[in-house]
Enzyme design. Structure first.
Site, PDB file in Angstrom:
ATOM      1  CE1 TYR A   1      -4.228  -1.387  -0.193  1.00 13.56           C
ATOM      2  CE2 TYR A   1      -3.587  -2.721   1.701  1.00 13.56           C
ATOM      3  CZ  TYR A   1      -4.474  -2.436   0.677  1.00 13.56           C
ATOM      4  OH  TYR A   1      -5.602  -3.199   0.515  1.00 13.56           O
TER       5      TYR A   1
ATOM      6  CG  PHE B   1      -7.118   5.765   4.626  1.00 14.96           C
ATOM      7  CD1 PHE B   1      -6.543   4.704   3.959  1.00 14.96           C
ATOM      8  CD2 PHE B   1      -7.586   6.849   3.883  1.00 14.96           C
ATOM      9  CE1 PHE B   1      -6.428   4.696   2.575  1.00 14.96           C
ATOM     10  CE2 PHE B   1      -7.470   6.851   2.489  1.00 14.96           C
ATOM     11  CZ  PHE B   1      -6.886   5.770   1.837  1.00 14.96           C
TER      12      PHE B   1
ATOM     13  NE  ARG C   1     -11.640   0.068 -10.643  1.00 16.19           N
ATOM     14  CZ  ARG C   1     -11.203   0.483  -9.458  1.00 16.19           C
ATOM     15  NH1 ARG C   1     -10.375  -0.273  -8.754  1.00 16.19           N
ATOM     16  NH2 ARG C   1     -11.596   1.639  -8.980  1.00 16.19           N
TER      17      ARG C   1
ATOM     18  CB  THR D   1     -13.745   2.269  -2.079  1.00 12.91           C
ATOM     19  OG1 THR D   1     -13.020   2.180  -3.304  1.00 12.91           O
ATOM     20  CG2 THR D   1     -12.793   2.097  -0.911  1.00 12.91           C
TER      21      THR D   1
ATOM     22  NE  ARG E   1     -14.488  -3.121  -2.066  1.00 11.71           N
ATOM     23  CZ  ARG E   1     -13.647  -2.481  -2.880  1.00 11.71           C
ATOM     24  NH1 ARG E   1     -14.109  -1.732  -3.849  1.00 11.71           N
ATOM     25  NH2 ARG E   1     -12.344  -2.609  -2.712  1.00 11.71           N
TER      26      ARG E   1
ATOM     27  CG  ASN F   1     -13.013  -2.352   1.275  1.00 14.94           C
ATOM     28  OD1 ASN F   1     -12.079  -3.109   1.544  1.00 14.94           O
ATOM     29  ND2 ASN F   1     -12.893  -1.368   0.405  1.00 14.94           N
TER      30      ASN F   1
ATOM     31  CG  HIS G   1      -6.774  -4.570  -3.314  1.00 10.94           C
ATOM     32  ND1 HIS G   1      -6.687  -3.199  -3.383  1.00 10.94           N
ATOM     33  CD2 HIS G   1      -5.945  -5.058  -4.283  1.00 10.94           C
ATOM     34  CE1 HIS G   1      -5.821  -2.877  -4.344  1.00 10.94           C
ATOM     35  NE2 HIS G   1      -5.362  -3.981  -4.897  1.00 10.94           N
TER      36      HIS G   1
HETATM   37  P1  CMP Z   1      -8.234  -0.965  -1.303  1.00 15.62           P
HETATM   38  O1  CMP Z   1      -8.770  -1.185  -2.673  1.00 15.62           O
HETATM   39  O2  CMP Z   1      -7.642  -2.153  -0.640  1.00 15.62           O
HETATM   40  O3  CMP Z   1      -7.136   0.192  -1.340  1.00 15.62           O
HETATM   41  C1  CMP Z   1      -6.921   1.095  -0.270  1.00 15.62           C
HETATM   42  C2  CMP Z   1      -7.860   0.835   0.870  1.00 15.62           C
HETATM   43  O4  CMP Z   1      -7.897   1.805   1.877  1.00 15.62           O
HETATM   44  C3  CMP Z   1      -9.271   0.758   0.358  1.00 15.62           C
HETATM   45  O5  CMP Z   1      -9.436  -0.442  -0.365  1.00 15.62           O
HETATM   46  C4  CMP Z   1     -10.076   0.881   1.645  1.00 15.62           C
HETATM   47  O6  CMP Z   1     -10.447  -0.360   2.198  1.00 15.62           O
HETATM   48  C5  CMP Z   1      -9.096   1.541   2.615  1.00 15.62           C
HETATM   49  N1  CMP Z   1      -9.615   2.741   3.212  1.00 15.62           N
HETATM   50  C6  CMP Z   1      -9.763   2.941   4.535  1.00 15.62           C
HETATM   51  N2  CMP Z   1     -10.244   4.155   4.772  1.00 15.62           N
HETATM   52  C7  CMP Z   1     -10.414   4.753   3.584  1.00 15.62           C
HETATM   53  C8  CMP Z   1     -10.897   6.035   3.165  1.00 15.62           C
HETATM   54  N3  CMP Z   1     -11.306   6.954   4.048  1.00 15.62           N
HETATM   55  N4  CMP Z   1     -10.936   6.300   1.842  1.00 15.62           N
HETATM   56  C9  CMP Z   1     -10.511   5.379   0.931  1.00 15.62           C
HETATM   57  N5  CMP Z   1     -10.040   4.152   1.276  1.00 15.62           N
HETATM   58  C10 CMP Z   1     -10.005   3.851   2.580  1.00 15.62           C
END
Ligand code: CMP
Length: 139
Positions: free
Chosen positions: A50, A58, A86, A92, A103, A113, A116
């Site tokens: 990440y 976050f 997607r 998300t 989701r 969620n 990924h």
């Molecule tokens: P992912 O696709 O795994 O990539 C980044 C992750 O950050 C996203 O999914 C979310 O699960 C997580 N996340 C946590 N808080 C936030 C937020 N406020 N906005 C966007 N992503 C978030």
């Protein structure tokens, strides 16, 4: 064209024994699981994966969540696999996800969620290479 994308079934899903249910939704969407393994990421691995989100507020919570339990990392193959994945994942934030998406059906929150998925073919390649050796992918 046939392409590959990268997927993670997150700790909220493995904790609730949803690996099969989530994988079924991916397969029903026309995606094929051509590589799969259950791992418990180290903090270093999650931070590396990440890294693009390092400056986000976050980031630390995200990393802590992603190492809170096992995950299942997968390579998915199919026609327009990145976009298809997607679509079946949904937004998300599960509160904004369409009916019938993974989701909407399973996610607990924007952090927990459930899945990924890569956001582009370029990132799919980077993410696949992060977790899989070529010989671990069997198409
Ligand atoms: P992912 O696709 O795994 O990539 C980044 C992750 O950050 C996203 O999914 C979310 O699960 C997580 N996340 C946590 N808080 C936030 C937020 N406020 N906005 C966007 N992503 C978030």
């Amino acid at each position: 064209a046939t392409e590959r994308t990268f997927s993670i079934i997150k700790p909220d899903a493995t904790r609730r024994n949803l690996t099969g249910a989530v994988t079924k939704m991916l397969e029903d969407a026309g995606l094929r699981v051509v590589a799969s393994k259950r791992i418990h990421m180290t903090r270093e691995q999650a931070e590396g994966f990440y890294a693009v989100h390092k400056e986000r507020p976050f980031f630390n919570d995200l990393v802590t969540f992603m190492i809170s339990g096992p995950v299942v990392v997968q390579v998915l193959e199919g026609e327009n696999a990145v976009a298809k994945n997607r679509e079946v994942m949904g937004a998300t934030n599960p509160a904004q996800a369409d009916e019938g998406t993974i989701r909407k059906v399973h996610a607990e929150s924007i952090e927990a969620n459930t899945v990924h998925g890569s956001d582009s073919p370029e990132n799919a390649k980077i993410e696949i290479d992060f977790f899989f050796k070529p010989e671990e992918i069997v198409g």
